[in-house]
Design an enzyme around this catalytic site. Structure first.
Site, PDB file in Angstrom:
ATOM      1  N   HIS A  69       9.645 -16.285 -41.356  1.00  0.00           N
ATOM      2  CA  HIS A  69       9.820 -15.968 -39.945  1.00  0.00           C
ATOM      3  C   HIS A  69       9.999 -14.460 -39.741  1.00  0.00           C
ATOM      4  O   HIS A  69       9.368 -13.846 -38.875  1.00  0.00           O
ATOM      5  CB  HIS A  69      11.031 -16.742 -39.415  1.00  0.00           C
ATOM      6  CG  HIS A  69      11.301 -16.610 -37.952  1.00  0.00           C
ATOM      7  ND1 HIS A  69      12.090 -15.615 -37.421  1.00  0.00           N
ATOM      8  CD2 HIS A  69      10.902 -17.360 -36.896  1.00  0.00           C
ATOM      9  CE1 HIS A  69      12.167 -15.761 -36.110  1.00  0.00           C
ATOM     10  NE2 HIS A  69      11.452 -16.817 -35.755  1.00  0.00           N
TER      11      HIS A  69
ATOM     12  N   ASP B 240      16.931 -11.160 -39.643  1.00  0.00           N
ATOM     13  CA  ASP B 240      16.104 -12.363 -39.649  1.00  0.00           C
ATOM     14  C   ASP B 240      16.134 -13.013 -41.035  1.00  0.00           C
ATOM     15  O   ASP B 240      17.112 -12.873 -41.769  1.00  0.00           O
ATOM     16  CB  ASP B 240      14.674 -12.005 -39.228  1.00  0.00           C
ATOM     17  CG  ASP B 240      13.985 -13.104 -38.437  1.00  0.00           C
ATOM     18  OD1 ASP B 240      13.680 -14.152 -39.032  1.00  0.00           O
ATOM     19  OD2 ASP B 240      13.746 -12.908 -37.234  1.00  0.00           O
TER      20      ASP B 240
ATOM     21  N   SER C  62      10.981 -15.869 -30.180  1.00  0.00           N
ATOM     22  CA  SER C  62      11.130 -15.062 -31.401  1.00  0.00           C
ATOM     23  C   SER C  62       9.988 -14.071 -31.552  1.00  0.00           C
ATOM     24  O   SER C  62      10.155 -13.005 -32.142  1.00  0.00           O
ATOM     25  CB  SER C  62      11.150 -15.969 -32.636  1.00  0.00           C
ATOM     26  OG  SER C  62      12.403 -16.553 -32.836  1.00  0.00           O
TER      27      SER C  62
END
Length: 518
Positions: free
Chosen positions: A113, A77, A331
């Site tokens: 994120h 990620d 996600s």
């Protein structure tokens, strides 16, 4: 390749290929080399953000002693930032046991994120635990170890080659770090069959090396550009039949499943090109609360997503939290499944990736409404969702049921293929098994298609998914043709014509992925 003016960008150890930059006019000559099996652009990938734990039953698992202790989960990620919830329970030692950047960065999660994803997987709730708190935000596997493999930059963008390099590293180093799970909350559109897509080939190698690979389905469920109601929008590498592909639900702010509905943006199957039945299952992904690293810019950029302190603390002030933040998307659903896989492996370390996938799918909750409608609060636009096999897969993640199940699948758990049936009665679709998946998804009582997917999502009986009155029946032949036709969506001229893919110019350099046989 150097003789053609190419420069090497990345070479891999486990993946049979390389990433190079070469002059545009050299592509055709390279393609004629008999040692080159496949060439594809080094395409861009991007991120696809109340904790999901109570909804899927993780607190019950913790009470039974299963919390993912020692299981290594590689988070591919934007990085993982420092946060108290990601430390050991009894100390300040970080459970991020290794970090490496594949984007030429210093490893800091500037996009924030990856940290949010890591919190859903393994946050221990230390910053929301105590007498002064009315809610505690636990991840699914709060004692799991995290391996930070950074492939997305500060804008949430990366490349195929960066993701493949991270997967390649994880395969090579799976034993020293006990990497049992790969979480990929990222993706890009599908451009070719999973058999040649470099991202799909990379996750397949990880799967066959004994690593459970969990991938976000994508957030394109509202795309009706082809009059297909968002079907056929699964992102790569979620189109691989090997991996566990996860769609997202919205929890309605409660800890029970009875009022949960599919998130209208959650991508739907079947996959483009190969028509693989996806997603495999769904999990909470809408407005998920997870950790917010110190010094983040998210709070200032999107203040509406900041969690008020009064939401989880005994406080009457209007102060915002400095530790927790809300994000939405598939996600956020994928790490819930990664955490669940860690709990299964904590209880039974001998389980193979196929056995983990099969058990999660078989035990998933299969009670859904027939349909639902979501209304966008900003635009007022309505989005209709039908709860079929291409929307919810095998059902809703249920950690308790998965841990209580003792079935050990023998064989492959490849997701099956949907095959269109054109006949005089109208357009229908049936389930067809992929390669060696016959042993597992066959007609036997234990692992038959009805046992895994249930009957509610098979709209026209056990053999036909869509009858003449369903989504792509006779009333909507345009949508059916767009997805299943051989010339409409994936015609060879439109998608892979030399002008469209490589351009007519012979100047400049292209970044491409070169694949070999082994």
């Amino acid at each position: 390749m150097r003789g053609l003016g190419a420069s090497e960008k990345a070479r891999f150890k486990e993946f049979p290929g390389a990433a190079v930059s070469l002059p545009a006019q050299s592509v055709a000559e390279l393609a004629s080399d008999p040692d080159v099996v496949y060439i594809s652009p080094d395409r861009p990938v991007r991120a696809t953000a109340d904790t999901a734990a109570p909804v899927v039953g993780a607190p019950t698992a913790r009470l039974s002693g299963f919390d993912g202790a020692g299981i290594g989960i590689a988070v591919v990620d934007s990085g993982i930032g420092l946060h108290p919830d990601l430390t050991a329970t009894s100390s300040t030692q970080s459970r991020v046991v290794f970090a490496r950047s594949f984007v030429g960065s210093d490893g800091v999660d500037r996009y924030q994120h990856g940290t949010h994803v890591a919190g859903i997987i393994a946050g221990n709730g230390s910053r929301s635990t105590g007498n002064q708190y009315i809610r505690t935000f636990h991840g699914i596997a709060p004692r799991a170890h995290l391996i930070n493999l950074q492939v997305l930059d500060a804008n949430g963008m990366g490349t195929d080659s960066g993701v493949i390099a991270a997967i390649d590293w994880a395969i090579s180093n799976r034993n020293p770090h006990n990497i049992r799970i790969l979480n990929l909350s990222l993706g890009r559109p599908v451009y070719e069959s999973y058999t040649t897509d470099p991202l799909c080939r990379a996750v397949e190698r990880a799967w066959k090396a004994g690593i459970v690979v969990v991938v976000a389905a994508g957030n394109y469920g509202r795309d009706n550009s082809l009059d297909n109601q968002g079907y056929g929008t699964i992102a790569s590498p979620g189109n691989s039949p090997f991996v566990i592909t996860v769609g997202a639900t919205r929890t309605s702010g409660t800890v029970t499943r009875t009022d949960d509905l599919i998130a209208s943006y959650s991508s739907k199957g079947p996959t483009a090109v190969d028509h693989i039945i996806k997603p495999d299952l769904v999990a909470p992904g809408n407005r998920m609360v997870s950790v917010l690293p110190p010094g983040t810019s998210l709070a200032s950029l999107f203040p509406q997503n900041v969690v008020p302190l009064a939401y989880y603390a005994k406080s009457s002030t209007r102060q915002d939290s400095r530790d927790y933040y809300r994000l939405s998307g598939t996600s956020m659903a994928a790490p819930a499944v990664s955490g669940a896989a860690a709990l299964l492996l904590h209880k039974t370390p001998s389980l193979t990736p196929d056995q983990v996938k099969a058990r999660l799918m078989k035990t998933a909750t299969k009670n859904f409404p027939t349909s639902s409608v979501a209304v966008d609060p900003v635009t007022g636009q309505s989005f209709y969702s039908q709860y079929d096999i291409f929307t919810v897969g095998a059902g809703y993640l249920d950690v308790v049921a998965a841990l209580d199940n003792a079935d050990v699948a023998q064989g492959s758990a490849l997701s099956p293929r949907a095959v269109p049936v054109f006949d005089k009665k109208g357009n229908a679709v049936r389930i067809d098994l992929v390669s060696d998946s016959t042993a597992l998804w066959g007609t036997t009582a234990l692992w038959g298609t009805t046992a895994v997917w249930g009957t509610n999502v098979l709209l026209s009986g056990s053999t036909a998914l869509w009858g003449t009155t369903a989504v792509w029946g006779t009333s909507n032949t345009q949508g059916f043709t767009a997805l299943w036709g051989t010339t409409a969506l994936w015609g060879t001229t439109a998608l892979w014509g030399t002008t469209a893919l490589w351009g007519t110019s012979t100047t400049g350099h292209l970044s491409v992925m070169i694949q070999g046989e082994n």
